[in-house]
Motif scaffolding. Structure first.
Motif, short mmCIF file in Angstrom:
data_model
loop_
_atom_site.label_atom_id
_atom_site.label_comp_id
_atom_site.label_asym_id
_atom_site.label_seq_id
_atom_site.Cartn_x
_atom_site.Cartn_y
_atom_site.Cartn_z
N GLU A 139 0.83 -1.20 0.00
CA GLU A 139 0.00 0.00 0.00
C GLU A 139 0.86 1.25 0.00
O GLU A 139 0.55 2.23 -0.69
CB GLU A 139 -0.92 0.00 1.21
N GLU A 140 2.00 1.22 0.73
CA GLU A 140 2.89 2.38 0.77
C GLU A 140 3.49 2.63 -0.59
O GLU A 140 3.58 3.78 -1.05
CB GLU A 140 3.99 2.14 1.81
N GLN A 141 3.87 1.56 -1.30
CA GLN A 141 4.44 1.70 -2.65
C GLN A 141 3.41 2.28 -3.62
O GLN A 141 3.74 3.09 -4.49
CB GLN A 141 4.93 0.34 -3.15
N ARG A 197 0.97 4.32 -2.90
CA ARG A 197 0.82 5.75 -2.65
C ARG A 197 1.97 6.55 -3.26
O ARG A 197 1.76 7.64 -3.81
CB ARG A 197 0.76 6.00 -1.16
N LEU A 198 3.18 6.00 -3.16
CA LEU A 198 4.32 6.66 -3.78
C LEU A 198 4.13 6.76 -5.29
O LEU A 198 4.41 7.78 -5.91
CB LEU A 198 5.61 5.90 -3.46
N TRP A 199 3.64 5.67 -5.91
CA TRP A 199 3.45 5.66 -7.37
C TRP A 199 2.38 6.66 -7.79
O TRP A 199 2.50 7.33 -8.81
CB TRP A 199 3.04 4.24 -7.81
N VAL A 200 1.34 6.78 -6.98
CA VAL A 200 0.29 7.73 -7.30
C VAL A 200 0.85 9.15 -7.28
O VAL A 200 0.54 9.97 -8.16
CB VAL A 200 -0.90 7.58 -6.34
N SER A 201 1.66 9.47 -6.26
CA SER A 201 2.19 10.84 -6.15
C SER A 201 3.27 11.10 -7.20
O SER A 201 3.36 12.19 -7.76
CB SER A 201 2.77 11.08 -4.76
N ASP A 202 4.08 10.09 -7.52
CA ASP A 202 5.13 10.26 -8.53
C ASP A 202 5.58 8.88 -8.99
O ASP A 202 6.27 8.17 -8.25
CB ASP A 202 6.31 11.02 -7.94
N PRO A 203 5.18 8.42 -10.18
CA PRO A 203 5.53 7.07 -10.64
C PRO A 203 7.04 6.81 -10.61
O PRO A 203 7.46 5.66 -10.45
CB PRO A 203 4.99 7.04 -12.06
N GLY A 204 7.83 7.86 -10.75
CA GLY A 204 9.27 7.66 -10.78
C GLY A 204 9.85 7.21 -9.44
O GLY A 204 11.02 6.81 -9.37
N GLN A 205 9.05 7.29 -8.37
CA GLN A 205 9.57 6.91 -7.05
C GLN A 205 9.61 5.39 -6.86
O GLN A 205 10.13 4.92 -5.86
CB GLN A 205 8.70 7.53 -5.95
N VAL A 206 9.04 4.61 -7.82
CA VAL A 206 9.08 3.14 -7.71
C VAL A 206 9.78 2.58 -8.94
O VAL A 206 9.94 3.26 -9.96
CB VAL A 206 7.67 2.54 -7.58
N GLN A 241 6.02 0.06 -11.44
CA GLN A 241 5.23 1.01 -12.24
C GLN A 241 4.25 0.25 -13.15
O GLN A 241 3.06 0.60 -13.25
CB GLN A 241 6.16 1.88 -13.09
N ALA A 242 4.75 -0.77 -13.85
CA ALA A 242 3.89 -1.57 -14.73
C ALA A 242 2.78 -2.27 -13.94
O ALA A 242 1.63 -2.37 -14.39
CB ALA A 242 4.74 -2.60 -15.49
N PHE A 243 3.15 -2.75 -12.75
CA PHE A 243 2.17 -3.45 -11.93
C PHE A 243 1.02 -2.52 -11.54
O PHE A 243 -0.16 -2.87 -11.68
CB PHE A 243 2.85 -4.00 -10.67
N PHE A 244 1.41 -1.30 -11.06
CA PHE A 244 0.34 -0.38 -10.61
C PHE A 244 -0.47 0.18 -11.77
O PHE A 244 -1.67 0.47 -11.62
CB PHE A 244 0.97 0.74 -9.77
N GLU A 245 0.16 0.33 -12.95
CA GLU A 245 -0.61 0.76 -14.12
C GLU A 245 -1.69 -0.28 -14.47
O GLU A 245 -2.86 0.05 -14.76
CB GLU A 245 0.32 0.97 -15.31
#
Length: 895
Positions: free
Chosen positions: A13-15, A17-26, A31-35
């Motif tokens: 869940e923390e990851q 939130r990071l991806w939502v705020s800035d995809p470059g943070q993961v 990134q592909a997973f959350f997309e």
């Protein structure tokens, strides 16, 4: 194994939130997973919306099929309602924006289509000039059959140029016939078809399509409206003969009293242009609307039974109704209810409702409580087609589809042609008195053949060709008026009726059956199959009957009746008995049909007498008198060489069928030259059961008697019944037979016959006194049950000078025979007529004048005083009254 299988939910869940705020943070993998995760979250919402709309479209399709008829353009006098709230897009959660979207509806002619195209197909199919009610049908096979045929061509048939010209010609024939009659026979009633002329091309379509689909016999019933037009242009009755009837030409002499020209029946054998042949028969009928319906069904039932397997598809009953009568007459519902009952089915009736939108002077709003005049037919779950009567092509198409459905499924069908009545109830009536607004619309309407001609002219047909067709029809009418009537064939006594004489003659045909034959039949009736688990009491009853025959003594009423049936069947004379509880018998006496106590299977001993025997039909009818009696009357018209019996549960229940009795059974011979051998069993007798279960109303049948039209009998012994039933089939003529049957006598030991009574003699119209005539000082004349009470009282009181003479046939009364019988009692100082019934009922009101004529004086009357009800309700009072009658008869006491 997924990439998330080794991580905790909290970290995941923390990851996210990071991806939502800035995809470059993961990392790129996450990134592909959350997309993909987000895409998955969004796609179901879109899918649900699309599924919901598809479901809404399916609902819309269903509702158009169910309710589309409500906005169909079927009324030629009123503009159609173009919209309905239940059919709006908003009613299904749809909007204008969805019209161009493609949908994938279930069970629809097109696998995919825009909503706009789906609605267009539905509106053209169900909201045009044919409105159809069919979604109440629970059988999905039948519904799908209709949907495919209607939606496949959108209920908009294509007719060839020749077919259109033929339709126009039939319309011209219909209208020009009416206008010709109006000009040549001004002021005479004809009950014009004008306004409903479309019925003529509809019937033309029906009989041609029927012949092509295997129908060999079309039997029709209809009322007076348009009847002459149908006779002229459908049945092809010679125009010369129709015009002669208007002129009351004596050369067209009729038998009996005759009837008005728009009540008469007619038959014709037509050779059609298609090469097929068809027999048409229009049943004679009275003014009582719908009374002919069960008669037609009975005739069709008899015909298709005679044809054997497949007969139902060969015989087509067609009933033409008016809208007010279809909704208002209870007989319609009774006939509809018969349509699927074993023993009464006709293979499906074609109901054609000519909706004039008025009943005499009564508007539709006051003629029914339902939306449609045809709503009563929904009880059968059959299709109902509503058609605009100003569209002859739509009317013909609906007719063709309805007939195809009937032939496919063997169900009734209804086609309602909505039109109008151009004149009043008859040509001398002024409709503007009561319906000024409607008749102002009608006044402005041109005749239908002109409307249709204009349509054809616009499509390229030459006006001169149309005018030439009308000229040919007019010339044919003029030539027929100047011509002589065609010779009429004696259709009432041809074909099946060949060899049966029209006239009544006093006859005593041989009805005895040798004793050995009777014994063998009794043995067969009691010999039940080994695997049949009959009720023990019934098995013993059948054995007792067999023993009575073999011993030659104690033959009761039911036993003699069964033997009468058996002997006729063995002589290849079919027997049909129908009525409420007739298989067992109202009084638990007949037991013609045994029920296996383990399986419920039915077994009819009379059906297994010998090889080659005639058919036996015994049916329990529905709880109706009028429809069932009418059906049996119709059946008897088609089976002159069989025995057809209708049995009332109690004799006075026949009151519910009085129209059938008065208009058909009592008078069909003199009105229409149509004989019938129908038998009516009417239980009668006073046993203290109250006003409704005592009297079969003998006086009513006596009141119908004239010109030897019916036979009225009150047999007092089983042997008499045996000979009477056999006589009915042996007479050289046919007349309805009224039999007043017993109740308490069914089990009275004194009411029994011997084997010799059956194997010798014949039916006796008069049974003389057992006391030698010269010893009789008091002669009691009577009929039926009271004989046994008088006989018992004479024995108890040792009245050795009192004689009992029974009159078993009340009509026709053979006066010479009666006079000769009465003359034997020259020593009698006192002659008394004795009856159970009140003085204003029973045989007395009609018999006393004949008795007085032969006796030279009026006989004494002994019976109940005049009364408004046939019997009292108190059993104690009944017994007191009965004893007073007996005492007065024997001792001359004044009641």
């Amino acid at each position: 194994m997924s990439i998330s299988s080794n991580v905790s939910p909290q970290w995941l869940e923390e990851q996210y939130r990071l991806w939502v705020s800035d995809p470059g943070q993961v990392t790129p993998d996450w990134q592909a997973f959350f997309e993909g995760f987000d895409l998955a979250r969004q796609t179901p919402t879109t899918g649900r919306d699309l599924a919901a709309k598809n479901s809404a479209v399916d609902s819309l399709i269903y509702r158009y099929r169910d309710l589309g008829h409500l906005i169909a353009n079927t009324d030629p006098l009123s503009p159609a309602q173009t919209e309905h709230a239940e059919l709006s897009l908003a009613a299904f959660g749809l909007a204008e924006a969805d019209l161009e979207q493609t949908f994938y509806p279930l069970r629809f002619p097109q696998q995919s289509a825009s909503l706009h195209d789906i609605i267009a197909l539905l509106r053209e199919t169900y909201c045009g000039e044919i409105g159809v009610e069919f979604m109440h049908i629970q059988d999905p096979v039948k519904r799908d059959w209709l949907k495919k045929r209607m939606e496949g061509n959108r209920n908009r048939p294509e007719f060839s140029r020749d077919a259109q010209l033929h339709i126009l010609e039939k319309l011209q024939e219909a209208t020009l016939f009416e206008t010709f009659l109006h000009r040549k026979f001004l002021g005479q009633k004809r009950f014009s078809l004008e306004g409903g002329e479309v019925i003529i091309p509809v019937l033309d379509c029906l009989l041609n399509q029927a012949a092509q689909r295997g129908v060999s016999d079309l039997i029709m019933g209809m009322a007076h409206r348009g009847r002459l037009n149908v006779l002229a242009n459908t049945f092809r009755k010679p125009l010369e003969n129709i015009f002669a009837e208007f002129q009351d030409n004596l050369e067209l002499a009729f038998v009996g009293d005759g009837d008005v020209k728009y009540h008469k029946g007619y038959s014709a054998d037509l050779a059609l242009a298609s090469g097929h042949n068809i027999h048409l028969s229009l049943a004679a009928n009275p003014s009582h609307l719908e009374a002919v319906d069960p008669v037609v069904i009975g005739r069709c039932r008899a015909r298709h039974t005679g044809y054997g397997p497949g007969g139902k598809k060969r015989v087509l009953p067609v009933l033409i109704h008016g809208d007010a009568a279809f909704a208002g007459q209870g007989l319609v519902a009774e006939v509809l209810n018969l349509s699927r009952i074993d023993g009464y089915q006709s293979g499906g009736t074609f109901h054609l409702v000519l909706n004039n939108q008025i009943g005499f002077t009564t508007s539709s709003a006051h003629a029914r409580s339902t939306l449609y005049a045809t709503d009563v037919a929904k009880m059968l779950m059959i299709p109902i087609f509503h058609v605009n009567g100003e569209n002859p092509e739509a009317s013909a198409f609906a007719t063709s589809m309805a007939l195809e459905y009937r032939q496919e499924f063997g169900d009734d069908v209804v086609v309602e042609v909505i039109c109008y009545r151009r004149h009043g109830h008859n040509e001398g009536d002024e409709p503007f008195f009561t319906q000024p607004l409607m008749y102002e619309k009608i006044r402005q309407k041109p005749p239908l053949h002109e409307i249709y001609a204009e349509r054809l002219i616009k499509s390229g047909i030459e006006p001169a060709d149309i005018a030439a067709s009308a000229d040919r029809i007019t010339n044919r009418l003029e030539e027929a008026l100047a011509g002589k009537p065609k010779p009429q064939t004696d259709v009432g006594f041809q074909a099946k009726w060949t060899g049966i004489q029209r006239e009544y003659t006093p006859e005593s045909p041989e009805t005895k059956v040798d004793a050995e034959t009777l014994k063998q039949l009794a043995i067969r009736l009691a010999d039940l199959p080994g695997n049949l688990k009959a009720h023990p009491k019934i098995s013993r009853l059948l054995k007792r009957r067999e023993e009575c025959i073999l011993s030659g003594e104690g033959i009761d009423w039911a036993n003699a009746e069964s033997l009468a049936f058996a002997t006729l069947l063995a002589e290849n004379i079919p027997v049909r008995l129908s009525g409420q509880d007739s298989r067992r018998g109202t009084f638990n006496q007949r037991h013609s049909t045994l029920v296996d106590q383990k399986t419920g299977q039915l077994y009819v001993p009379l059906a297994y007498l010998q090889k080659g025997q005639a058919a036996i039909q015994i049916y329990n009818s529905m709880l109706s008198e009028a429809a069932v009696l009418g059906l049996e009357y119709g059946y008897s018209l088609e089976t002159p060489h069989g025995l057809t019996i209708w049995e009332a549960q109690f004799g006075d229940f026949a009151n519910g069928a009085q129209v059938i009795i008065d208009q058909f059974i009592g008078s069909s011979g003199t009105k229409w030259d149509r004989s019938s051998g129908l038998v009516m069993f009417l239980p009668h007798g006073y046993e203290g059961q109250g006003p409704e279960h005592s009297s079969a109303r003998i006086e009513r049948y006596m009141n119908l008697c004239a010109s030897n039209n019916i036979q009225v009998t009150y047999p007092s012994t089983p042997g008499q019944l045996f000979h009477l039933l056999r006589r009915q089939c042996k007479l050289p003529y046919r007349r309805p037979l009224i039999v007043f049957t017993p109740k308490s006598l069914l089990r009275l030991p004194a009411c029994s016959s011997t084997l010799q009574d059956l194997s010798e003699g014949s039916f006796q119209e008069f049974i003389p006194s057992a006391l030698p005539a010269e010893q009789v000082e008091t002669l009691l004349l009577c009929s039926g049950k009271i004989f046994y009470e008088l006989q018992a009282a004479i024995a108890v009181q040792e009245k050795n000078n009192v004689g009992l003479m029974r009159i078993e046939q009340l009509y026709p009364l053979r006066h010479e025979a009666l006079q000769a019988e009465l003359a034997r009692y020259g020593n009698a100082k006192r002659i008394v007529w004795v009856q159970e019934e009140p003085k204003n009922m029973g045989p007395w009101p009609h018999l006393h004048t004949s008795l007085a004529r032969h006796l030279g004086k009026m006989p004494e009357y002994c019976g109940r005083r005049p009364a408004s009800a046939p019997a009292v309700g108190s059993h104690r009072r009944h017994l007191e009254e009965q004893q007073l009658i007996i005492d007065a008869a024997l001792n001359g006491k004044d009641k």
